[in-house]
Design an enzyme around this catalytic site. Structure first.
Site, PDB file in Angstrom:
ATOM      1  N   ARG A 114      -1.666   7.527  -3.288  1.00  0.00           N
ATOM      2  CA  ARG A 114      -0.305   7.812  -3.751  1.00  0.00           C
ATOM      3  C   ARG A 114       0.709   6.790  -3.244  1.00  0.00           C
ATOM      4  NH1 ARG A 114       2.769  13.354  -3.962  1.00  0.00           N
ATOM      5  NH2 ARG A 114       4.243  11.853  -4.855  1.00  0.00           N
ATOM      6  N   LYS A 115       0.270   5.883  -2.391  1.00  0.00           N
ATOM      7  CA  LYS A 115       1.174   4.865  -1.872  1.00  0.00           C
ATOM      8  C   LYS A 115       1.221   3.661  -2.815  1.00  0.00           C
ATOM      9  CE  LYS A 115       1.884   7.481   1.695  1.00  0.00           C
ATOM     10  NZ  LYS A 115       1.072   8.646   1.359  1.00  0.00           N
TER      11      LYS A 115
END
Length: 383
Positions: free
Chosen positions: A184-185
């Site tokens: 998700r980064k």
């Protein structure tokens, strides 16, 4: 005419053929665990973030734990953490046997409330972990100005690869910093993290702790004249090493980081323009004194103006195929911490407001114009 329903993910890693090709070298060489690819990834990451030392780890959580352990923080010590953050920020303090002391957050920036944090400093305080939430750097200068000099500032920069504060990169703002490469980064290695610092003595201790407490690394041992001899172990360590498969992917991703951030920044600006007439929705702004990394685009649903509750709005968007999430959670409202420390939901009002009203909407580097338009139309249709 009814528009076809689209599926718009909250986040997707931007990976492809270059990452696939990158893992060929470690697979063919047979060096799969921490090795030359990790070393190259660490070097490039430290250069990009203008810090002297970078140590790759299995996650941001283990990087934070490693930092606390390297500073010798343990039972009887207190570590200040924001009440609105991912639970790992507080968990790592307990891993060391220390006590997490929560501080409230600013509902506008979502970052730690400096005045509240400073009011909680005691003679037991050994560190503070300000979180650069969603890619916006916390006000480190204000924290440092009010903290005793012995209190360590450990940046939780999980969301902040490439972020800047007053023209200085996250990772070198405090005494140490931890980054995440979760999918998700902005950039990813699958799982994975990085611990940075400008303190070489600290980094040397952390490097040993990362590798079971061994006096020399596996790479040093294998490159030495007697690789068959095992190293000495003078401290209790952990196995927090990144694999060379991940390091190879990280090198490719790191080359894309600045481009990813610039693209996200442009779409964040577009979102703000297209949603400015939605009176019940507050959008995040670009900071005046830095550079947002835009790991996520986290809005705030005004409960006094919105036609529905935040959760009802998320339900309506979900039915249209649009994924959303709360920004994160208020840790003091989670059962484990509430019960362990006898905390009330109203103890940290800023964190409570953020817990109940923040809403992340899709923002990632695989979205197309029609995806963004679809999200904006759906929000307008809510009322």
């Amino acid at each position: 005419m009814t528009e076809d329903k689209r599926i718009v993910h909250i986040a997707l890693p931007s990976t492809g053929e270059p990452e696939w090709e990158a893992v060929r070298d470690p697979i063919m060489s047979g060096w799969l665990t921490q090795g030359p690819k990790v070393a190259a990834f660490e070097k490039r990451f430290s250069e990009m973030h203008q810090v002297q030392n970078a140590l790759a780890t299995t996650s941001c959580t283990t990087a934070l734990h490693l930092a606390l352990a390297a500073y010798g923080i343990g039972p009887g010590d207190e570590v200040i953490v924001p009440a609105f953050t991912w639970v790992a920020t507080a968990n790592v303090v307990l891993y060391c046997g220390a006590t997490p002391v929560f501080a409230d957050v600013d509902p506008i920036t979502f970052n730690i409330d400096v005045n509240d944090a400073l009011s909680r400093v005691t003679d037991k305080t050994k560190a503070i972990i300000p979180v650069h939430l969603f890619g916006l750097c916390a006000d480190i200068d204000a924290l440092r100005a009010g903290l005793p000099t012995h209190v360590k500032i450990i940046e939780d920069a999980a969301c902040a690869a490439g972020a800047q504060y007053k023209k200085q990169y996250a990772g070198g703002l405090g005494d140490a910093a931890a980054f995440s490469f979760h999918p998700r980064k902005s950039i990813t290695t699958g799982e994975g993290g990085m611990l940075t610092s400008n303190d070489t003595t600290f980094s040397d201790i952390a490097e040993k702790l990362r590798n079971h407490g061994a006096e020399i690394s596996e790479e040093q041992r294998h490159a030495g004249p007697r690789p068959y001899l095992l190293p000495d172990f003078n401290m209790l360590g952990f196995n927090y090493r990144m694999t060379d498969l991940q390091g190879a992917v990280g090198l490719v991703q790191l080359d894309k980081l600045h481009g990813f951030i610039e693209q996200r920044a442009e779409w964040a600006k577009w979102y703000r323009s297209e949603l400015k007439d939605v009176s019940w929705l507050r959008c995040p702004e670009e900071p005046e004194n830095g550079k947002h990394a835009w790991q996520a685009f986290v809005t705030y649903v005004d409960p006094d103006k919105a036609p529905f509750s935040r959760n009802e709005i998320m339900d309506k968007l979900q039915t249209k195929g649009i994924a959303t999430r709360p920004g994160t959670h208020a840790v003091h409202m989670l059962d484990y911490y509430a019960n362990k420390y006898n905390l009330s939901v109203n103890d940290f009002p800023g964190a409570k407001l953020c817990d109940e009203n923040t809403m992340a909407i899709p923002l990632h580097n695989r979205m197309e114009l029609e995806d963004f338009k679809y999200v904006v139309r759906a929000i307008h249709e809510i009322g």
